[in-house]
Design a protein around this motif. Structure first.
Motif, PDB file in Angstrom:
ATOM      1  N   ARG A 145      17.814  -1.699   1.906  1.00  0.00           N
ATOM      2  CA  ARG A 145      16.819  -0.813   2.010  1.00  0.00           C
ATOM      3  C   ARG A 145      15.438  -1.075   2.004  1.00  0.00           C
ATOM      4  O   ARG A 145      15.174  -1.372   0.553  1.00  0.00           O
ATOM      5  CB  ARG A 145      17.265   0.420   1.257  1.00  0.00           C
ATOM      6  N   LEU A 146      14.754  -1.154   2.985  1.00  0.00           N
ATOM      7  CA  LEU A 146      13.386  -1.740   3.041  1.00  0.00           C
ATOM      8  C   LEU A 146      12.467  -0.659   3.577  1.00  0.00           C
ATOM      9  O   LEU A 146      12.701   0.262   4.443  1.00  0.00           O
ATOM     10  CB  LEU A 146      13.129  -2.789   4.001  1.00  0.00           C
ATOM     11  N   THR A 147      11.146  -0.723   2.969  1.00  0.00           N
ATOM     12  CA  THR A 147      10.040   0.125   3.391  1.00  0.00           C
ATOM     13  C   THR A 147       8.749  -0.471   3.796  1.00  0.00           C
ATOM     14  O   THR A 147       8.802  -1.497   2.803  1.00  0.00           O
ATOM     15  CB  THR A 147       9.809   1.265   2.590  1.00  0.00           C
ATOM     16  N   TYR A 148       8.293  -0.520   4.914  1.00  0.00           N
ATOM     17  CA  TYR A 148       7.374  -1.407   5.308  1.00  0.00           C
ATOM     18  C   TYR A 148       6.059  -1.043   5.303  1.00  0.00           C
ATOM     19  O   TYR A 148       4.956  -1.868   5.708  1.00  0.00           O
ATOM     20  CB  TYR A 148       7.488  -1.857   6.820  1.00  0.00           C
ATOM     21  N   GLU A 149       5.539   0.021   4.744  1.00  0.00           N
ATOM     22  CA  GLU A 149       4.337   0.503   4.211  1.00  0.00           C
ATOM     23  C   GLU A 149       4.300   1.290   3.160  1.00  0.00           C
ATOM     24  O   GLU A 149       5.093   2.125   2.896  1.00  0.00           O
ATOM     25  CB  GLU A 149       3.564   1.188   5.432  1.00  0.00           C
ATOM     26  N   THR A 150       3.234   1.498   2.299  1.00  0.00           N
ATOM     27  CA  THR A 150       2.947   2.469   1.298  1.00  0.00           C
ATOM     28  C   THR A 150       1.759   3.615   1.354  1.00  0.00           C
ATOM     29  O   THR A 150       1.075   2.968   2.442  1.00  0.00           O
ATOM     30  CB  THR A 150       2.694   1.863  -0.216  1.00  0.00           C
ATOM     31  N   PRO A 151       1.681   4.455   0.775  1.00  0.00           N
ATOM     32  CA  PRO A 151       0.611   5.302   1.030  1.00  0.00           C
ATOM     33  C   PRO A 151      -0.657   4.675   0.574  1.00  0.00           C
ATOM     34  O   PRO A 151      -1.891   4.878   1.385  1.00  0.00           O
ATOM     35  CB  PRO A 151       0.967   6.442  -0.024  1.00  0.00           C
ATOM     36  N   GLU A 152      -0.867   3.851  -0.207  1.00  0.00           N
ATOM     37  CA  GLU A 152      -1.980   3.163  -0.824  1.00  0.00           C
ATOM     38  C   GLU A 152      -2.493   2.192   0.605  1.00  0.00           C
ATOM     39  O   GLU A 152      -3.526   1.945   0.888  1.00  0.00           O
ATOM     40  CB  GLU A 152      -1.812   2.436  -1.942  1.00  0.00           C
ATOM     41  N   MET A 153      -1.422   1.492   1.030  1.00  0.00           N
ATOM     42  CA  MET A 153      -1.628   0.369   2.129  1.00  0.00           C
ATOM     43  C   MET A 153      -2.257   1.124   3.266  1.00  0.00           C
ATOM     44  O   MET A 153      -3.073   0.635   3.994  1.00  0.00           O
ATOM     45  CB  MET A 153      -0.375  -0.021   2.371  1.00  0.00           C
ATOM     46  N   MET A 154      -1.715   2.466   3.276  1.00  0.00           N
ATOM     47  CA  MET A 154      -2.127   3.315   4.782  1.00  0.00           C
ATOM     48  C   MET A 154      -3.758   3.614   4.584  1.00  0.00           C
ATOM     49  O   MET A 154      -4.389   3.470   5.638  1.00  0.00           O
ATOM     50  CB  MET A 154      -1.263   4.281   5.171  1.00  0.00           C
ATOM     51  N   GLN A 155      -3.928   3.897   3.385  1.00  0.00           N
ATOM     52  CA  GLN A 155      -5.305   4.560   3.253  1.00  0.00           C
ATOM     53  C   GLN A 155      -6.393   3.386   3.427  1.00  0.00           C
ATOM     54  O   GLN A 155      -7.266   3.792   3.971  1.00  0.00           O
ATOM     55  CB  GLN A 155      -5.280   5.152   1.781  1.00  0.00           C
ATOM     56  N   ARG A 156      -5.701   2.147   2.972  1.00  0.00           N
ATOM     57  CA  ARG A 156      -6.535   1.120   3.039  1.00  0.00           C
ATOM     58  C   ARG A 156      -6.916   0.756   4.437  1.00  0.00           C
ATOM     59  O   ARG A 156      -7.711   0.419   4.828  1.00  0.00           O
ATOM     60  CB  ARG A 156      -6.150  -0.091   2.131  1.00  0.00           C
ATOM     61  N   GLU A 157      -5.741   0.748   5.075  1.00  0.00           N
ATOM     62  CA  GLU A 157      -5.578   0.264   6.626  1.00  0.00           C
ATOM     63  C   GLU A 157      -6.447   1.320   7.388  1.00  0.00           C
ATOM     64  O   GLU A 157      -7.058   0.986   8.378  1.00  0.00           O
ATOM     65  CB  GLU A 157      -4.301  -0.008   7.207  1.00  0.00           C
ATOM     66  N   GLN A 158      -6.402   2.713   7.022  1.00  0.00           N
ATOM     67  CA  GLN A 158      -7.222   3.535   7.836  1.00  0.00           C
ATOM     68  C   GLN A 158      -8.657   3.409   7.641  1.00  0.00           C
ATOM     69  O   GLN A 158      -9.464   3.524   8.649  1.00  0.00           O
ATOM     70  CB  GLN A 158      -6.712   5.131   7.169  1.00  0.00           C
ATOM     71  N   ALA A 159      -9.182   3.174   6.543  1.00  0.00           N
ATOM     72  CA  ALA A 159     -10.579   2.834   6.319  1.00  0.00           C
ATOM     73  C   ALA A 159     -10.780   1.503   7.112  1.00  0.00           C
ATOM     74  O   ALA A 159     -11.949   1.618   7.827  1.00  0.00           O
ATOM     75  CB  ALA A 159     -10.805   2.671   4.889  1.00  0.00           C
ATOM     76  N   GLU A 160     -10.096   0.698   7.091  1.00  0.00           N
ATOM     77  CA  GLU A 160     -10.487  -0.632   7.766  1.00  0.00           C
ATOM     78  C   GLU A 160     -10.390  -0.445   9.109  1.00  0.00           C
ATOM     79  O   GLU A 160     -11.417  -0.889   9.955  1.00  0.00           O
ATOM     80  CB  GLU A 160      -9.247  -1.640   7.307  1.00  0.00           C
ATOM     81  N   THR A 161      -9.619   0.244   9.710  1.00  0.00           N
ATOM     82  CA  THR A 161      -9.347   0.552  11.131  1.00  0.00           C
ATOM     83  C   THR A 161     -10.784   1.482  11.588  1.00  0.00           C
ATOM     84  O   THR A 161     -11.254   1.226  12.607  1.00  0.00           O
ATOM     85  CB  THR A 161      -7.892   1.437  11.666  1.00  0.00           C
ATOM     86  N   ALA A 162     -10.996   2.416  10.790  1.00  0.00           N
ATOM     87  CA  ALA A 162     -12.214   3.448  11.196  1.00  0.00           C
ATOM     88  C   ALA A 162     -13.457   2.595  11.115  1.00  0.00           C
ATOM     89  O   ALA A 162     -14.304   2.804  11.910  1.00  0.00           O
ATOM     90  CB  ALA A 162     -12.344   4.481  10.161  1.00  0.00           C
TER      91      ALA A 162
END
Length: 319
Positions: free
Chosen positions: A266-283
């Motif tokens: 059972r694997l998860t490939y992203e975390t809420p913290e990771m997504m918030q960071r990537e969102q900021a970088e993407t923006a």
């Protein structure tokens, strides 16, 4: 990784969803519990507006249990949103989804409640529809884009369900999300490169789930780089070519298929913290690109005007 994933039928589906939404009471959005953020279609969020939304984390039996709980809390903090997690085998929980949706519109008590179910390709939407309907209504399969057109289904208790084709969006600005979608099979294999996707997955798993890799592929130690890992897997699985060299494409295909089948657990490939960071970088990246595009357009217009002036001056001198 350049992926062509917005064919004509998806553009048509987008327009149909946009036209039907005003008549819908609740939107049920099916997400993949392994990548809740990357499988959440921002185009659908924009179209939905403030309409109540029940987010369903499907395939949760393939996702990290602890991370699923974190995602439920994170997504559920948004106004007008409720979150449930389901597995394909947990029929009773899937059946309860329609009641969870009905509770989001208490003012419709005693009246017909119209729901719309949406989600990206290969997220498990058709399986959920068939359980809710109590019969086989939607085609199911492991390849994306099986549903081609909308269909309305009466699922009982005064609730109707409008099924929609799986819709991806024309551009994924967060490049990591495109890799995650490819990793779990939400993008047709003909539109991706197995080696690219495998290397992306290997980088993440070496960091987050090294023990799983060592156990599944019988490795004494986990390599520190993605290339070394794919090569080690290739040697273990007999993916050898001339001069005993590892066939990277074959080894990559094996690795990706192991991930998709649940062979690594059972694997998860992203975390809420990771997504918030990537969102900021993407923006930030998109803002910089917008400035660059604006400057390029200004230069293009200047060159065009300069060329026109030169041509006009040449004609005047010739006259």
């Amino acid at each position: 990784m350049q992926i062509q994933w917005f064919p004509g039928h998806m553009h048509k589906a987008r327009l149909e969803i946009q036209a039907a939404l005003p008549k819908v009471d609740v939107v049920i959005e099916v997400l993949d519990a392994r990548i809740p953020f990357s499988s959440e279609n921002p185009m659908l969020a924009e179209l939905r507006g403030e309409k109540p939304c029940l987010k369903v984390l499907a395939k949760s039996d393939l996702a990290d249990e602890e991370m699923t709980l974190q995602w439920q809390e994170f997504l559920g903090a948004t106004a007008g949103v409720r979150v449930r997690s389901v597995t394909t085998e947990d029929i009773p929980t899937i059946r309860k989804l329609k009641y969870a949706a009905a509770r989001m519109v208490p003012h419709k008590d005693g009246k017909t409640i119209r729901t719309m179910i949406v989600g990206i390709p290969n997220v498990g939407k058709s399986t959920i529809i068939n359980v809710l309907a109590g019969r086989k209504i939607a085609k199911t399969g492991n390849t994306p884009a099986i549903t081609k057109q909308q269909q309305s289904v009466n699922i009982g208790d005064g609730i109707t369900l409008l099924d929609t084709p799986g819709v991806l969006w024309p551009n994924v600005h967060n490049v990591n999300s495109s890799y995650r979608l490819a990793l779990i099979g939400s993008i047709k294999d003909t539109a991706m490169d197995y080696a690219d996707v495998a290397f992306f997955g290997a980088r993440y798993l070496v960091d987050k789930y090294p023990d799983r890799i060592a156990s599944r592929f019988d490795l004494d130690s986990v390599p520190t780089t993605e290339l070394e890992l794919i090569e080690a897997i290739g040697r273990k699985r007999g993916c050898l070519g001339r001069n005993n060299q590892v066939d990277i494409d074959r080894a990559s295909t094996i690795f990706v298929n192991e991930i998709r089948s649940g062979g690594l657990g059972r694997l998860t490939y992203e975390t809420p913290e990771m997504m918030q960071r990537e969102q900021a970088e993407t923006a930030k990246r998109m803002a910089e690109k917008a400035i660059e595009d604006k400057e390029k357009e200004a230069k293009r217009k200047k060159r065009f005007r300069d060329k026109q002036r030169a041509q006009r001056k040449s004609r005047e001198m010739g006259g």
